[in-house]
Structures are given as C-alpha cells and as structure tokens.
Scaffold this motif. Sequence first.
Motif, mmCIF file in Angstrom:
data_model
loop_
_atom_site.group_PDB
_atom_site.id
_atom_site.type_symbol
_atom_site.label_atom_id
_atom_site.label_comp_id
_atom_site.label_asym_id
_atom_site.label_seq_id
_atom_site.Cartn_x
_atom_site.Cartn_y
_atom_site.Cartn_z
ATOM 1 N N PRO A 189 0.815 -1.198 0.000
ATOM 2 C CA PRO A 189 0.000 0.000 0.000
ATOM 3 C C PRO A 189 0.849 1.249 0.000
ATOM 4 O O PRO A 189 1.957 1.260 0.527
ATOM 5 N N CYS B 34 1.797 4.423 1.469
ATOM 6 C CA CYS B 34 1.602 5.026 2.780
ATOM 7 C C CYS B 34 1.806 6.529 2.709
ATOM 8 O O CYS B 34 2.803 6.993 2.157
ATOM 9 N N HIS C 6 -9.110 7.934 13.493
ATOM 10 C CA HIS C 6 -9.832 6.658 13.489
ATOM 11 C C HIS C 6 -11.092 6.673 12.622
ATOM 12 O O HIS C 6 -11.725 5.633 12.452
ATOM 13 N N ARG C 7 -11.408 7.823 12.072
ATOM 14 C CA ARG C 7 -12.554 7.908 11.159
ATOM 15 C C ARG C 7 -12.118 7.863 9.686
ATOM 16 O O ARG C 7 -12.967 7.987 8.801
ATOM 17 N N ILE C 8 -10.826 7.720 9.447
ATOM 18 C CA ILE C 8 -10.320 7.618 8.080
ATOM 19 C C ILE C 8 -9.401 6.408 7.988
ATOM 20 O O ILE C 8 -9.062 5.779 8.987
ATOM 21 N N SER C 9 -8.972 6.065 6.790
ATOM 22 C CA SER C 9 -8.049 4.948 6.594
ATOM 23 C C SER C 9 -6.661 5.304 7.133
ATOM 24 O O SER C 9 -6.218 6.456 7.027
ATOM 25 N N TYR C 10 -5.973 4.315 7.656
ATOM 26 C CA TYR C 10 -4.601 4.573 8.120
ATOM 27 C C TYR C 10 -3.664 4.873 6.953
ATOM 28 O O TYR C 10 -2.541 5.334 7.160
ATOM 29 N N LEU C 11 -4.092 4.622 5.711
ATOM 30 C CA LEU C 11 -3.281 4.945 4.537
ATOM 31 C C LEU C 11 -3.467 6.398 4.104
ATOM 32 O O LEU C 11 -2.722 6.881 3.255
ATOM 33 N N ASP C 12 -4.433 7.071 4.677
ATOM 34 C CA ASP C 12 -4.690 8.474 4.350
ATOM 35 C C ASP C 12 -3.616 9.343 5.010
ATOM 36 O O ASP C 12 -3.339 9.186 6.200
ATOM 37 N N TRP D 233 -3.994 10.776 8.551
ATOM 38 C CA TRP D 233 -3.777 9.989 9.783
ATOM 39 C C TRP D 233 -2.545 10.510 10.524
ATOM 40 O O TRP D 233 -2.589 10.789 11.723
ATOM 41 N N PRO E 219 0.703 2.744 10.820
ATOM 42 C CA PRO E 219 0.664 2.613 9.362
ATOM 43 C C PRO E 219 2.040 2.334 8.753
ATOM 44 O O PRO E 219 2.144 1.599 7.767
#
Length: 280
Positions: free
Chosen positions: A3, A5, A38-44, A47, A71
């Motif tokens: 992914p 990051c 915690h409301r978004i992807s850890y790849l965003d 974060w 991440p």
Amino acid sequence: MAPACGYGQPASGKTAGDCASKAYQDTLVARYLDRGAHRISYLDPRWAQYCDSLIAACPNIAYAYQQKAMPLIKCGDYAKSMPLIDKAVALDETRYLAYRGFLKCIFTKDYTGAITDFQRVAKLKPNGREMDHTFAFFEGACELELGHYKLAEKAFAADMALQRGADGQGSIHFNTLWYAGVAAARLKQYAQAQAYLQQCLKAYPQHPEANYYLALNYQAQGQPALARQHLETAQRALIGGYRLNEDNIFYANYPEQITEYEVTQALKNDVGAGLAPAHR
C-alpha cells in the motif's frame, strides 16, 4: 503490491493545557484520534497529521507515537516506525514494551532484541500477554529462529504451563503446539515432535505448517507415505486459503511460516529436504 503510505506533515502550534493531566490527555486523544484519525483509513496522509497534531499539543502521550507508527509498520517502513515505538516505550514501558518485543519478533526479525524486551516486561507484568499469546510464546519463537532449540523448548514449556493455568485444565493454542513440535524435531526428539504436531492438527486439521513439519518428521523416521500424505494436505490447505490464524500474517511472515513453494518443492524432491528450516 504494498500500500502507498502517506506520512503527512507535522502540525504546527501547541494547544494550551496541562499535559500531566490524564483527563486532559484523554480529551486530546478523543479529539485527534477517536474523532479524527480513526474515522479515516490509516493509509490516508491525514492519519499522520492527526497524530502530529496530538503530539504537538501534548508530546508525552505514548499512544500518539504508537498510532503514528502503526501505518508505517504495516507498510514495512521500519526505519521510520521503530523510533516512534521506542518513544512510546520510553513514555509508557509497561504498556508498550511487550508490543515492541512483538514487533521485533514478527516484523523486524530482531530476535535477540525481542527476547530482551520480553524478559524485561515479564518482570513488570508476570504472566502478561501480547497479541493473545504469552511472552514465553514469542521468546520461544525467537530462540527457535536463533537456533537455540533447547531454550526454545524451555520457553514453549513455560508458555504451555501458563496456558494450562493453576488447575492444569486450560487448552493449549495450536500454534504453541506447532512451534513446540518444530523445536522437538530440531532436537531430533521425533516422537515428542509427532505428539505435539498431532495435537495441533487435532485442534486445527488444516494447519499448513503443522502438516508440513509433521511430514518432515515422518520422513526423518523413514515413513515416506505418511510424509507425502501430510504434504499433500498442507498443499490443499494453502490452496484453500488456510493460514496460521494470526492477525498480523497479512503484514509479515511469522517464524517458520511456509508458503506453497516449500510444499511443492518438498513433494518434487520426495521430501528430501529432511528437517531443514523452511526457506524464505
């Protein structure tokens, strides 16, 4: 494909408040992590920005460093993640020392460092656990990879004793039985290895590694038909999607974990690899 990051950029500014106050820390965690990262992807990339904002507001919250590292760990960027974990340990050793030992054992393959961490944390939290396993479980896996088979055997015995409990009635995790079987086989204790691996398969018949190592054990005892039977079972299990049933196998290989390649090669070679460790 790994992914992509996003690491984000450090936030500027500092929120006023008493960082020594647990209540104040909790409000910041709720703001930046619970209602933020915690409301978004850890790849965003956001974060990391949320974590940086939390750290800027209160630099003594260990959880912020662990969450920023997470991440990076999952993406394999250990050069950036482990200093963050070290900071988390420095701020809250009781909570994060075993976690760092787990990361060293499973992710970075720093087996000696992992053993040191688990031995230290065992003094702080006797009979503690990390990722659903005793500290002795991870110590045994590390000793196994270092070729210290007697020490591995001792660690797995301690792990099993803790799982059985004071009344001796607790069940043993199938991966403990698998690892104990591998350690026994490396010590050429073939009957004991067979017993552990068969117990593992009684709990989880499709366990690919237990079938694979039991096959090697049978081959070492001159029973090629049984060896081939278990190799074929291991191959079918892997093709069918069966794995170790450990959460983090999606991000890193566990010690002695196999792939379909090892099984296919063993079948081609008539299990000629003997009891050699699986190659990566």
